[in-house]
Scaffold this active site. Sequence first.
Site, short mmCIF file in Angstrom:
data_model
loop_
_atom_site.label_atom_id
_atom_site.label_comp_id
_atom_site.label_asym_id
_atom_site.label_seq_id
_atom_site.Cartn_x
_atom_site.Cartn_y
_atom_site.Cartn_z
N ASP A 49 -12.76 78.80 11.81
CA ASP A 49 -11.83 79.66 12.54
C ASP A 49 -12.18 81.12 12.23
OD1 ASP A 49 -10.72 77.12 12.90
OD2 ASP A 49 -8.65 77.85 12.79
N LYS A 77 -5.84 76.87 20.68
CA LYS A 77 -5.06 76.63 19.47
C LYS A 77 -3.96 77.67 19.36
CE LYS A 77 -5.46 76.29 14.39
NZ LYS A 77 -6.40 76.17 13.26
N LYS A 100 -8.00 80.85 19.82
CA LYS A 100 -6.80 80.68 18.99
C LYS A 100 -5.99 81.96 19.04
CE LYS A 100 -5.75 79.97 14.03
NZ LYS A 100 -6.36 79.61 12.72
#
Length: 253
Positions: A99, A195, A163
């Site tokens: 991430d 996400k 995300k």
Amino acid sequence: MTDLSSVARRALPLLDLTDLSDGCTDAAIDALCARAETPVGNVAAVCVFPAFVARAKKTLAGTGIAVATVVNFPAGGDDTVAVEAETDKALADGADEIDLVMPYRAFLAGRPGFAETQIVRVKRRLGAAHKLKVILETGRLVEPAAIRAASDLALGAGADFIKTSTGKVDVNATPAAAEIMLTAIRDSGRPAGFKAAGGIRTAADAAVYLDLADRILGPDWASARTFRFGASGLLDDLLAQLGHGAAAKPSAY
């Protein structure tokens, strides 16, 4: 009326169970990994600081639960060489998913090419078996046009997921930002995921995001390959809705 038990059954296997708390310890990671295997099924992944990747990987061996970690976190800095090194170490320690915080300050300062290059360079270090989730930090981008432009940039640079947030700023995931990002994924025409992270605490919260995904990308789109929730407290409420504990208090957007 939303059937929260159905939402919980759907959301639990989409969860990146997260501990990115200051002062996290080995014992906390062991507890996180234990929680990731529940009486009603496993979560998709645990998300931990790079220092704990090897421990989580060893603990979760054989479970099918992925280990995710964060790089360039939480500031989204400009030192791409350092981010590459951080990524390499995480992969060597066994991380399945990275991430990456997009250098959103550079993006906002009129340097989208710099942000794009960092994403491309990190993506190149990941093999086909590893996923790259790019954190846009939508609470700092603020304007819908900026969120859409950052989404398009990250998707074009090869992100496997986009995300919303780090969970470390005052505004994290919001339905408004999610709608923009999901629309960008639809319009991109490529297989990429979404996400939602930061502030999602209840099955009712999760339902909002799943409903958006169903409306924009279709009712069969959201799976662990395409949709995640990044949260620490959400699991407790999902389990409660399935008869395993006490429900959380409702959230408000």
